[in-house]
Design a protein around this motif. Structure first.
Motif, PDB file in Angstrom:
ATOM      1  N   LEU A  41     -69.280  69.750  -6.750  1.00  0.00           N
ATOM      2  CA  LEU A  41     -67.843  69.536  -6.884  1.00  0.00           C
ATOM      3  C   LEU A  41     -67.376  69.324  -8.317  1.00  0.00           C
ATOM      4  CD1 LEU A  41     -65.095  69.133  -5.551  1.00  0.00           C
ATOM      5  CD2 LEU A  41     -65.720  66.755  -5.088  1.00  0.00           C
ATOM      6  N   ILE A  42     -68.170  68.634  -9.134  1.00  0.00           N
ATOM      7  CA  ILE A  42     -67.688  68.235 -10.455  1.00  0.00           C
ATOM      8  C   ILE A  42     -67.549  69.403 -11.441  1.00  0.00           C
ATOM      9  CG2 ILE A  42     -68.395  66.971 -12.532  1.00  0.00           C
ATOM     10  CD1 ILE A  42     -66.875  65.295 -10.539  1.00  0.00           C
ATOM     11  N   PRO A  43     -68.502  70.339 -11.537  1.00  0.00           N
ATOM     12  CA  PRO A  43     -68.327  71.408 -12.527  1.00  0.00           C
ATOM     13  C   PRO A  43     -67.020  72.192 -12.391  1.00  0.00           C
ATOM     14  CG  PRO A  43     -70.605  71.347 -11.804  1.00  0.00           C
ATOM     15  CD  PRO A  43     -69.854  70.389 -10.929  1.00  0.00           C
ATOM     16  N   VAL A  45     -64.146  71.062 -11.253  1.00  0.00           N
ATOM     17  CA  VAL A  45     -63.060  70.172 -11.654  1.00  0.00           C
ATOM     18  C   VAL A  45     -62.983  70.061 -13.170  1.00  0.00           C
ATOM     19  CG1 VAL A  45     -62.211  67.793 -11.570  1.00  0.00           C
ATOM     20  CG2 VAL A  45     -63.097  68.874  -9.500  1.00  0.00           C
ATOM     21  N   LEU A  46     -64.129  69.972 -13.831  1.00  0.00           N
ATOM     22  CA  LEU A  46     -64.152  69.726 -15.267  1.00  0.00           C
ATOM     23  C   LEU A  46     -64.107  70.991 -16.109  1.00  0.00           C
ATOM     24  CD1 LEU A  46     -66.737  66.817 -15.668  1.00  0.00           C
ATOM     25  CD2 LEU A  46     -64.244  66.679 -15.588  1.00  0.00           C
ATOM     26  N   VAL A  47     -64.749  72.056 -15.651  1.00  0.00           N
ATOM     27  CA  VAL A  47     -64.956  73.200 -16.559  1.00  0.00           C
ATOM     28  C   VAL A  47     -64.622  74.543 -15.906  1.00  0.00           C
ATOM     29  CG1 VAL A  47     -66.590  74.387 -18.072  1.00  0.00           C
ATOM     30  CG2 VAL A  47     -66.815  71.931 -17.702  1.00  0.00           C
ATOM     31  N   THR A  48     -65.342  74.904 -14.848  1.00  0.00           N
ATOM     32  CA  THR A  48     -65.361  76.306 -14.428  1.00  0.00           C
ATOM     33  C   THR A  48     -64.037  76.783 -13.858  1.00  0.00           C
ATOM     34  OG1 THR A  48     -66.362  75.638 -12.316  1.00  0.00           O
ATOM     35  CG2 THR A  48     -67.849  76.358 -14.065  1.00  0.00           C
ATOM     36  N   LEU A  49     -63.311  75.935 -13.160  1.00  0.00           N
ATOM     37  CA  LEU A  49     -62.026  76.370 -12.626  1.00  0.00           C
ATOM     38  C   LEU A  49     -61.050  76.677 -13.760  1.00  0.00           C
ATOM     39  CD1 LEU A  49     -60.290  76.961 -10.167  1.00  0.00           C
ATOM     40  CD2 LEU A  49     -59.648  74.545 -10.118  1.00  0.00           C
ATOM     41  N   GLN A  50     -61.037  75.832 -14.796  1.00  0.00           N
ATOM     42  CA  GLN A  50     -60.166  76.096 -15.943  1.00  0.00           C
ATOM     43  C   GLN A  50     -60.544  77.413 -16.630  1.00  0.00           C
ATOM     44  OE1 GLN A  50     -61.500  73.215 -15.106  1.00  0.00           O
ATOM     45  NE2 GLN A  50     -60.363  71.455 -15.887  1.00  0.00           N
ATOM     46  N   LEU A  51     -61.848  77.664 -16.775  1.00  0.00           N
ATOM     47  CA  LEU A  51     -62.287  78.906 -17.389  1.00  0.00           C
ATOM     48  C   LEU A  51     -61.914  80.120 -16.541  1.00  0.00           C
ATOM     49  CD1 LEU A  51     -65.839  77.863 -18.667  1.00  0.00           C
ATOM     50  CD2 LEU A  51     -63.724  78.038 -19.989  1.00  0.00           C
ATOM     51  N   ARG A  52     -61.980  79.956 -15.230  1.00  0.00           N
ATOM     52  CA  ARG A  52     -61.585  81.046 -14.331  1.00  0.00           C
ATOM     53  C   ARG A  52     -60.097  81.345 -14.470  1.00  0.00           C
ATOM     54  NH1 ARG A  52     -61.749  85.637 -12.163  1.00  0.00           N
ATOM     55  NH2 ARG A  52     -61.901  85.876  -9.918  1.00  0.00           N
ATOM     56  N   ILE A 168     -75.639  60.733 -12.735  1.00  0.00           N
ATOM     57  CA  ILE A 168     -76.708  61.698 -13.008  1.00  0.00           C
ATOM     58  C   ILE A 168     -76.281  63.097 -12.569  1.00  0.00           C
ATOM     59  CG2 ILE A 168     -79.070  62.364 -12.406  1.00  0.00           C
ATOM     60  CD1 ILE A 168     -79.687  59.358 -12.110  1.00  0.00           C
ATOM     61  N   ALA A 169     -75.633  63.190 -11.406  1.00  0.00           N
ATOM     62  CA  ALA A 169     -75.226  64.491 -10.887  1.00  0.00           C
ATOM     63  C   ALA A 169     -74.171  65.145 -11.759  1.00  0.00           C
ATOM     64  CB  ALA A 169     -74.702  64.332  -9.460  1.00  0.00           C
ATOM     65  N   ILE A 170     -73.243  64.363 -12.281  1.00  0.00           N
ATOM     66  CA  ILE A 170     -72.216  64.926 -13.152  1.00  0.00           C
ATOM     67  C   ILE A 170     -72.852  65.500 -14.410  1.00  0.00           C
ATOM     68  CG2 ILE A 170     -70.219  64.358 -14.585  1.00  0.00           C
ATOM     69  CD1 ILE A 170     -69.465  62.278 -12.430  1.00  0.00           C
ATOM     70  N   ILE A 171     -73.764  64.730 -15.015  1.00  0.00           N
ATOM     71  CA  ILE A 171     -74.449  65.220 -16.214  1.00  0.00           C
ATOM     72  C   ILE A 171     -75.252  66.483 -15.898  1.00  0.00           C
ATOM     73  CG2 ILE A 171     -76.218  64.671 -17.924  1.00  0.00           C
ATOM     74  CD1 ILE A 171     -75.340  61.727 -17.676  1.00  0.00           C
ATOM     75  N   ALA A 172     -75.997  66.443 -14.774  1.00  0.00           N
ATOM     76  CA  ALA A 172     -76.827  67.593 -14.411  1.00  0.00           C
ATOM     77  C   ALA A 172     -75.963  68.800 -14.072  1.00  0.00           C
ATOM     78  CB  ALA A 172     -77.722  67.231 -13.218  1.00  0.00           C
ATOM     79  N   LEU A 188     -71.408  79.239  -8.232  1.00  0.00           N
ATOM     80  CA  LEU A 188     -72.163  79.347  -6.991  1.00  0.00           C
ATOM     81  C   LEU A 188     -73.535  78.693  -7.026  1.00  0.00           C
ATOM     82  CD1 LEU A 188     -71.185  82.981  -5.978  1.00  0.00           C
ATOM     83  CD2 LEU A 188     -70.274  80.829  -5.130  1.00  0.00           C
ATOM     84  N   VAL A 189     -74.230  78.757  -8.161  1.00  0.00           N
ATOM     85  CA  VAL A 189     -75.578  78.168  -8.202  1.00  0.00           C
ATOM     86  C   VAL A 189     -75.541  76.658  -7.955  1.00  0.00           C
ATOM     87  CG1 VAL A 189     -77.577  77.718  -9.678  1.00  0.00           C
ATOM     88  CG2 VAL A 189     -76.556  80.010  -9.614  1.00  0.00           C
ATOM     89  N   PRO A 190     -74.663  75.870  -8.627  1.00  0.00           N
ATOM     90  CA  PRO A 190     -74.609  74.441  -8.303  1.00  0.00           C
ATOM     91  C   PRO A 190     -74.210  74.173  -6.857  1.00  0.00           C
ATOM     92  CG  PRO A 190     -73.514  74.890 -10.388  1.00  0.00           C
ATOM     93  CD  PRO A 190     -73.784  76.211  -9.761  1.00  0.00           C
ATOM     94  N   ALA A 191     -73.297  74.983  -6.303  1.00  0.00           N
ATOM     95  CA  ALA A 191     -72.847  74.758  -4.929  1.00  0.00           C
ATOM     96  C   ALA A 191     -73.971  75.013  -3.926  1.00  0.00           C
ATOM     97  CB  ALA A 191     -71.642  75.637  -4.620  1.00  0.00           C
TER      98      ALA A 191
END
Length: 422
Positions: A41-43, A45-52, A168-172, A188-191
């Motif tokens: 969920l976090i990537p 929110v923080l990064v990938t959706l904005q880049l998309r 830990i999960a947010i950092i990872a 997709l890979v993190p999900a």
């Protein structure tokens, strides 16, 4: 670890009794599942959706981010407590929590696939809404396994496990996104990884089942899912308001960070995801340290409010440092201050909240209402941010961050109105 978890008898149609002991290995499996959920969920929110959204329409990226993030966060606000209430009432032969754990992750991953692969703003919005509703259903079911499986006297340490593994999960998750090639893979890979981890937990979970279906779900019960009267329970009301205002101060700097870095701090577009990963690691490292220290100091002092007040004030100071930043070193200093404040707040505020819950028999529902105070700022921050950023010709980050700092300070003031906790 999981093979030793013993079978738990079916619960009655009402609430199950408090367990005498946790299943062996439960803490480790819960930690793994919690990491899986937040890695998924976090990537975005923080990064990938904005880049998309920037890839889709660079000229309208701020407006589109405000719409997509805002609507999705509103659905998360509604979906989390509602899914928790429905999970409590689920009489499936697979248990009460397991269908929501597995189904939520599968549907959330499908939503992210839509976001990653379909180049249309309305479809991206629909996919993100599906992802938010689904992942928050998993979050509600996952949190409910603690009162299901853990004795009351052990729930504090178990909540600490969730807090640590979330960091830990947010950092990872952010680090994984930075290392992966291609935007679709970053979604997709993190999900998929997160879905596997939650599925392992769900498979080995000794899930409690209702022995008979719950009574029909009434409109009155639906409305009560989202409300606790602040007139009847003023301490709870002020605790909710404090959590809402300080959470807005926490989320506001993160909402547009992927845009702020190249627009104001001189970070190259190609380096945004790696820079966000660095800042998240720095901030969460500080959060991990101060959450442990803050909780210990608060327990030793026997006081909560001074620590919550102090964390709100320090958070406002960190936002004040970020607002005029024009270079990456200034952003790093601000992130350190924000991480220190966030850790102190997370450690102590939940302890304060558990001391002002209106009724032990409705603790899960009332904590769901508190979760609205966590989620609602995620919906409002993008919408409010787009208004402030548009002042004076655009990109008015100082105005937006000044408002966020005032919210954090207001939260520090309102916590003083709580009477039942020192």
């Amino acid at each position: 670890m999981g093979a030793a978890m013993r079978k738990v008898p079916d619960a009655s149609a009402g609430a199950p009794d408090t367990p005498a002991a946790s299943p062996r290995g439960f803490a480790g499996l819960l930690a793994v599942a919690n990491m899986g959920l937040w890695i998924s969920l976090i990537p975005p929110v923080l990064v990938t959706l904005q880049l998309r959204l920037e890839e889709l329409d660079p000229a309208a990226k701020e407006r589109n981010a405000g719409i997509v993030l805002g609507v999705g966060a509103f659905l998360a606000l509604v979906g989390n407590p509602l899914a928790g209430r429905l999970s409590d009432r689920t009489a499936s032969r697979f248990g009460r929590r397991r269908p929501w754990l597995v189904g939520g992750m599968a549907a959330g991953t499908a939503g992210l696939a839509v976001v990653a692969l379909v180049p249309s703003l309305p479809v991206i919005l629909a996919g993100w809404c599906l992802a938010q509703l689904s992942f928050n259903a998993t979050l509600a079911a996952l949190a409910a396994t603690i009162p299901d499986q853990v004795p009351a006297e052990r729930r504090g340490s178990m909540s600490g496990v969730l807090g640590l593994t979330q960091i830990i999960a947010i950092i990872a998750g952010v680090g994984l996104v930075a290392a992966l090639p291609g935007l679709a893979a970053k979604f997709l890979v993190p999900a998929v990884l997160g879905t596997v981890l939650v599925a392992v937990f769900a498979l080995l979970l000794p899930d409690r089942r209702l022995s008979e279906p719950a009574a029909p779900f009434s409109l009155r019960e639906f409305a009560g899912t989202f409300w606790v009267s602040p007139r009847r329970h003023p301490d709870f009301g002020y605790a909710w308001l404090t959590r809402f205002l300080v959470s807005f101060g926490v989320f506001a700097p993160l909402t547009y960070l992927a845009f702020f870095l190249p627009d104001r701090a001189g970070v190259a577009e190609d380096d945004v995801d790696e820079t966000v990963a660095l800042l998240v690691v720095i901030g969460l490292g500080c959060t991990a340290i101060t959450s442990v220290l803050g909780g210990w100091l608060s327990d030793r002092a026997g006081r909560r409010k001074p620590f919550v007040i102090g964390s709100g004030a320090v958070l406002a100071a960190g936002i004040g440092l970020l607002a005029p930043a024009t270079a990456l070193p200034q952003v790093i200093v601000a992130q350190i201050v924000l991480g220190v404040a966030g850790g102190m707040f997370l450690a102590v505020d939940m302890a304060l909240i558990t001391q002002v819950l209106p009724d032990p028999d409705t603790a899960a529902k009332d904590l769901g209402v508190i979760n609205i105070a966590n989620t609602l700022p995620q919906s409002l921050a993008p919408a409010v941010g787009s208004l402030f950023l548009g002042l004076g010709g655009g990109e008015n980050y100082p105005a937006f961050y000044a408002f966020a700092a005032l919210c954090a300070l207001a939260g520090a003031v309102f916590v003083t109105r709580i009477k039942g906790v020192r």
